[in-house]
Write an enzyme that holds these catalytic residues in place. Sequence first.
Site, mmCIF file in Angstrom:
data_model
loop_
_atom_site.group_PDB
_atom_site.id
_atom_site.type_symbol
_atom_site.label_atom_id
_atom_site.label_comp_id
_atom_site.label_asym_id
_atom_site.label_seq_id
_atom_site.Cartn_x
_atom_site.Cartn_y
_atom_site.Cartn_z
ATOM 1 N N SER A 299 -11.411 -0.999 -0.703
ATOM 2 C CA SER A 299 -10.136 -0.915 0.017
ATOM 3 C C SER A 299 -10.307 -1.207 1.497
ATOM 4 C CB SER A 299 -9.534 0.487 -0.129
ATOM 5 O OG SER A 299 -8.779 0.625 -1.283
ATOM 6 N N ASP B 249 0.841 -1.199 0.000
ATOM 7 C CA ASP B 249 0.000 0.000 0.000
ATOM 8 C C ASP B 249 0.880 1.254 0.000
ATOM 9 O OD1 ASP B 249 -2.297 1.832 0.871
ATOM 10 O OD2 ASP B 249 -3.283 -0.116 0.948
ATOM 11 N N HIS C 248 -3.606 5.978 3.640
ATOM 12 C CA HIS C 248 -4.398 4.822 3.196
ATOM 13 C C HIS C 248 -3.873 3.521 3.788
ATOM 14 C CE1 HIS C 248 -5.712 1.739 0.195
ATOM 15 N NE2 HIS C 248 -6.821 2.448 0.199
#
Length: 406
Positions: free
Chosen positions: A352, A162, A193
Amino acid sequence: MGFITKALPLALAAFSTVNGAKILEASPGADTIPDSYIVVMKAGVTSETFSAHTDWVGRTYQRRPMRRGANSQPMAGLQHSLSFGGNFMYAGQFDQAMIDDIAKNDDVDFIEPDYKVTLSSITEQKDVPSWGLSRLSTKEPGGTTYFYDESAGEGTTAYIVDTGIDVNNGDFGGRAKWGNNFVDHQDTDCNGHGTHVAGTVGGKNFGVAKKTNLIAVKVLDCNGSGSNSGVIKGMEWVMRDASGGGNSTSKASKSVMNMSLGGPRSEATNRAAKAISDAGIFLAVAAGNDNADSQHDSPASEPSVCTVAASAEDDTKASFSNWGQAVDVFAPGMHITSDKPGNGTAVLSGTSMASPHVCGIGAYLIGLGKKGGPGLCDTIKDMARPVIKNPGQGTTNKLIYNGSGK
């Protein structure tokens, strides 16, 4: 609205050949990286043959007049050599004449353009309680308690491919470590994120597997941007690290990996994902946020991975979530509370956010003694409950469940 690492639209359906390997072509308007390609070798090519081939590429490129790319900078030539359990590929910058020559080599299977990978917009909503943990541990919606075995994924390792992880975040209790960086020189999550995803997998407060060890593998930069070849390089590192350099399968069988990222269908990405699964690592991936058939995305379209769609609080498919036969299971993906860098929290939505719930359940079940690897997805599907309303054409209606009995 949806939140997933994704590439801008790109199709690789068309291809040309030059008396040999397929040269896959991007569709008009695709966000490819100029003059950049991924070259995939045929199955059965040996390491010696691959080394000789890349040596030939390097020598041939050096002998030719210096080529400049679309940005007027000199092309880099061969940049990354990649190996996945006997499957070889490489990435680099080449002009069309060089690509045509490479395609003529009998050992080359196909060549595809490299493309940009970016983050979509972030959805944040303040002061909303997280509901995902309760939903995956209870048979009815609306609960407020998470029921789980105290083993909580102890002894397992979760690789988060990520934007990195804030490894000093207190929610990780010292269990988060830095693995490697394939996009920039900042070994931190300056986007947020990856930290949110890691918190859902294994955070003390927000995590499914609260005792798993978390490894940051950074493939996207502070702006949430990277390349497909960089993502594949990160995948290669995970496989090598989890398999102990190829000398052990014990760590791999207790390893899980999350990819809350994706893009248009890429045969190179799918091949890398399959190699990871074949190595015994459980791989959870996001289905995508386009309300479209996930068979057109990668790595979501790879059959050996566990592809995760997103559900809403009322057990319906989240409006943005992809669907289709490639989807293995649904998991909570709307308004999910988790960590952000600096010990704060964020509430985000997207597949996600759904995928790390499944990655966490994978680590949790391995900690309970279930067998790891790609077969773990079948175990998760068998435990899941058929409660999703309007899942989409040809799509499973199963929502994950950790088997708590509640």
